[in-house]
Design a protein around this motif. Structure first.
Motif, PDB file in Angstrom:
ATOM      1  N   ASN A  88      39.023  52.595  41.218  1.00  0.00           N
ATOM      2  CA  ASN A  88      38.337  51.655  42.101  1.00  0.00           C
ATOM      3  C   ASN A  88      38.064  50.308  41.437  1.00  0.00           C
ATOM      4  O   ASN A  88      38.149  49.259  42.081  1.00  0.00           O
ATOM      5  N   ALA A  89      37.718  50.336  40.155  1.00  0.00           N
ATOM      6  CA  ALA A  89      37.441  49.081  39.456  1.00  0.00           C
ATOM      7  C   ALA A  89      38.694  48.203  39.409  1.00  0.00           C
ATOM      8  O   ALA A  89      38.625  46.981  39.588  1.00  0.00           O
ATOM      9  N   THR A  90      39.840  48.828  39.169  1.00  0.00           N
ATOM     10  CA  THR A  90      41.103  48.088  39.131  1.00  0.00           C
ATOM     11  C   THR A  90      41.438  47.520  40.504  1.00  0.00           C
ATOM     12  O   THR A  90      41.874  46.367  40.633  1.00  0.00           O
ATOM     13  N   LEU A  91      41.209  48.327  41.539  1.00  0.00           N
ATOM     14  CA  LEU A  91      41.478  47.871  42.895  1.00  0.00           C
ATOM     15  C   LEU A  91      40.560  46.714  43.289  1.00  0.00           C
ATOM     16  O   LEU A  91      40.998  45.750  43.925  1.00  0.00           O
ATOM     17  N   ASP A  92      39.297  46.790  42.895  1.00  0.00           N
ATOM     18  CA  ASP A  92      38.366  45.708  43.216  1.00  0.00           C
ATOM     19  C   ASP A  92      38.790  44.409  42.542  1.00  0.00           C
ATOM     20  O   ASP A  92      38.717  43.330  43.145  1.00  0.00           O
ATOM     21  N   GLU A  93      39.215  44.509  41.303  1.00  0.00           N
ATOM     22  CA  GLU A  93      39.665  43.326  40.575  1.00  0.00           C
ATOM     23  C   GLU A  93      40.929  42.751  41.215  1.00  0.00           C
ATOM     24  O   GLU A  93      41.057  41.535  41.392  1.00  0.00           O
ATOM     25  N   ALA A  94      41.853  43.628  41.594  1.00  0.00           N
ATOM     26  CA  ALA A  94      43.093  43.175  42.224  1.00  0.00           C
ATOM     27  C   ALA A  94      42.813  42.535  43.580  1.00  0.00           C
ATOM     28  O   ALA A  94      43.428  41.525  43.936  1.00  0.00           O
ATOM     29  N   ILE A  98      44.092  38.826  44.475  1.00  0.00           N
ATOM     30  CA  ILE A  98      45.033  38.578  45.575  1.00  0.00           C
ATOM     31  C   ILE A  98      44.429  37.574  46.555  1.00  0.00           C
ATOM     32  O   ILE A  98      45.094  36.638  46.999  1.00  0.00           O
ATOM     33  N   HIS A  99      43.161  37.755  46.878  1.00  0.00           N
ATOM     34  CA  HIS A  99      42.490  36.851  47.802  1.00  0.00           C
ATOM     35  C   HIS A  99      42.475  35.419  47.258  1.00  0.00           C
ATOM     36  O   HIS A  99      42.626  34.459  48.009  1.00  0.00           O
ATOM     37  N   ALA A 100      42.315  35.278  45.961  1.00  0.00           N
ATOM     38  CA  ALA A 100      42.252  33.956  45.333  1.00  0.00           C
ATOM     39  C   ALA A 100      43.637  33.398  45.024  1.00  0.00           C
ATOM     40  O   ALA A 100      43.749  32.336  44.400  1.00  0.00           O
ATOM     41  N   ASN A 101      44.693  34.109  45.439  1.00  0.00           N
ATOM     42  CA  ASN A 101      46.076  33.708  45.178  1.00  0.00           C
ATOM     43  C   ASN A 101      46.397  33.640  43.689  1.00  0.00           C
ATOM     44  O   ASN A 101      47.283  32.900  43.260  1.00  0.00           O
ATOM     45  N   GLN A 102      45.671  34.423  42.904  1.00  0.00           N
ATOM     46  CA  GLN A 102      45.948  34.500  41.478  1.00  0.00           C
ATOM     47  C   GLN A 102      46.995  35.571  41.177  1.00  0.00           C
ATOM     48  O   GLN A 102      47.714  35.475  40.177  1.00  0.00           O
ATOM     49  N   THR A 103      47.057  36.586  42.026  1.00  0.00           N
ATOM     50  CA  THR A 103      48.044  37.653  41.886  1.00  0.00           C
ATOM     51  C   THR A 103      48.776  37.821  43.207  1.00  0.00           C
ATOM     52  O   THR A 103      48.145  38.092  44.229  1.00  0.00           O
TER      53      THR A 103
END
Length: 300
Positions: A88-94, A98-103
């Motif tokens: 979950n921590a990894t998903l929250d970070e991702a 993604i929302h910030a267009n960083q990934t």
């Protein structure tokens, strides 16, 4: 100034997608938009957003990505040799990246050997914002189902419990039964827009019929209902309208080429601030048997 020069050009609709998520209790996932949002501020909607070619290969990709960004639910399956889902921590970070267009979305899926479950999405009407609106969208609505698992994390895919995105775009994410959502709207506890109201009303009617919801939803989605392209148009009846009331007609209405007496329209009432306070759907035909094949002439 000439009339032509004063006429405001009609905005071109932006392609977008929205996902109606149904859980095993026949409840729909709603997110409440941030009141400061440029579009639909404060309104309760289904997760969704604009198609972004940097992230998405299809509108189904858009619907899944936006649902992950806005509500934290990830409709994806493990692929290749992936042993487990990211925690979950990894998903929250991702999600934030993604929302910030960083990934990029596709980079995230590839890194963790995930495949977006686009095949699980069924078309459930497409809507074009009326020409009189300043910002316009052509939105493909999809519908899908959560598996009846206790923790939403068993089997070959993970569907996390919905959580808001920290106020970036939405303030809350929760499941509501269609009847409850309609009652809350009538009591002015939540605000809805005509497309969402149309879909909620449809699902409430199917549930009230006593027929299995999933079977009937799949029947609608695979038939003419799911393929509808609805391009609302303003209509003023000969007797006129009371102040603050708008009538929006939909394809197949008697004023839009349908047979005499057929009603496919919404009566919308707004307050002085332009907030929708009342919506009535007038649809006097059977959506399973009487819906004509979708029109191909709906103009933007």
């Amino acid at each position: 100034m000439s009339t032509a020069a004063a006429t405001k050009p009609v905005a071109v609709p932006r392609p977008s997608a929205s996902l109606v998520v149904l859980n095993p209790r026949n409840e729909i996932l709603f997110v409440q938009r941030n009141p400061e949002a440029r579009s639909f501020g404060g309104v309760h909607v289904f997760p969704g957003g604009n198609f972004d070619k940097a992230h998405d290969d299809s509108l189904a990709d858009t619907a899944i990505r936006e649902t992950f960004e806005e509500a934290g639910l990830l409709f994806a399956s493990r692929s290749g040799s992936a042993a487990a889902f990211p925690d979950n921590a990894t998903l929250d970070e991702a999600r934030k990246a993604i929302h910030a267009n960083q990934t990029p979305w596709k980079e995230f899926l590839g890194k963790y050997q995930l495949k977006a479950d686009t095949a699980a999405l069924l078309p459930f009407t497409q809507w074009i914002t009326p020409k009189f609106a300043t910002r316009r969208f052509q939105t493909q609505f999809f519908i899908t189902f959560l598996d009846p698992s206790a923790d939403f994390s068993s089997g070959h895919k993970e569907e996390r419990l919905p959580t808001p995105d920290g106020g970036l775009e939405v303030l809350s994410a929760r499941f509501l039964h269609p009847d409850d959502a309609l009652s809350m709207f009538a009591a002015r506890e939540i605000t809805l827009m005509p497309p969402q109201f149309y879909i909620i009303r449809t699902l409430a009617d199917v549930i009230a019929s006593g027929r299995p919801l999933r079977d009937q939803v799949e029947r609608l989605a695979r038939g003419a209902f799911g393929k509808q392209v609805i391009n609302p148009a303003r209509f003023v009846p000969p007797e006129g309208l009371e102040k603050g009331v708008t009538v929006l007609t939909y394809e197949g209405d008697e004023t839009r080429g349908g047979p005499k007496g057929r009603l496919h329209r919404a009566v919308v009432k707004m307050d002085k601030a332009g907030v929708t306070t009342e919506l009535r759907l007038l649809r006097n035909f059977d959506i399973f048997t009487d819906l004509d094949a979708p029109s191909t002439s709906s103009k933007l």
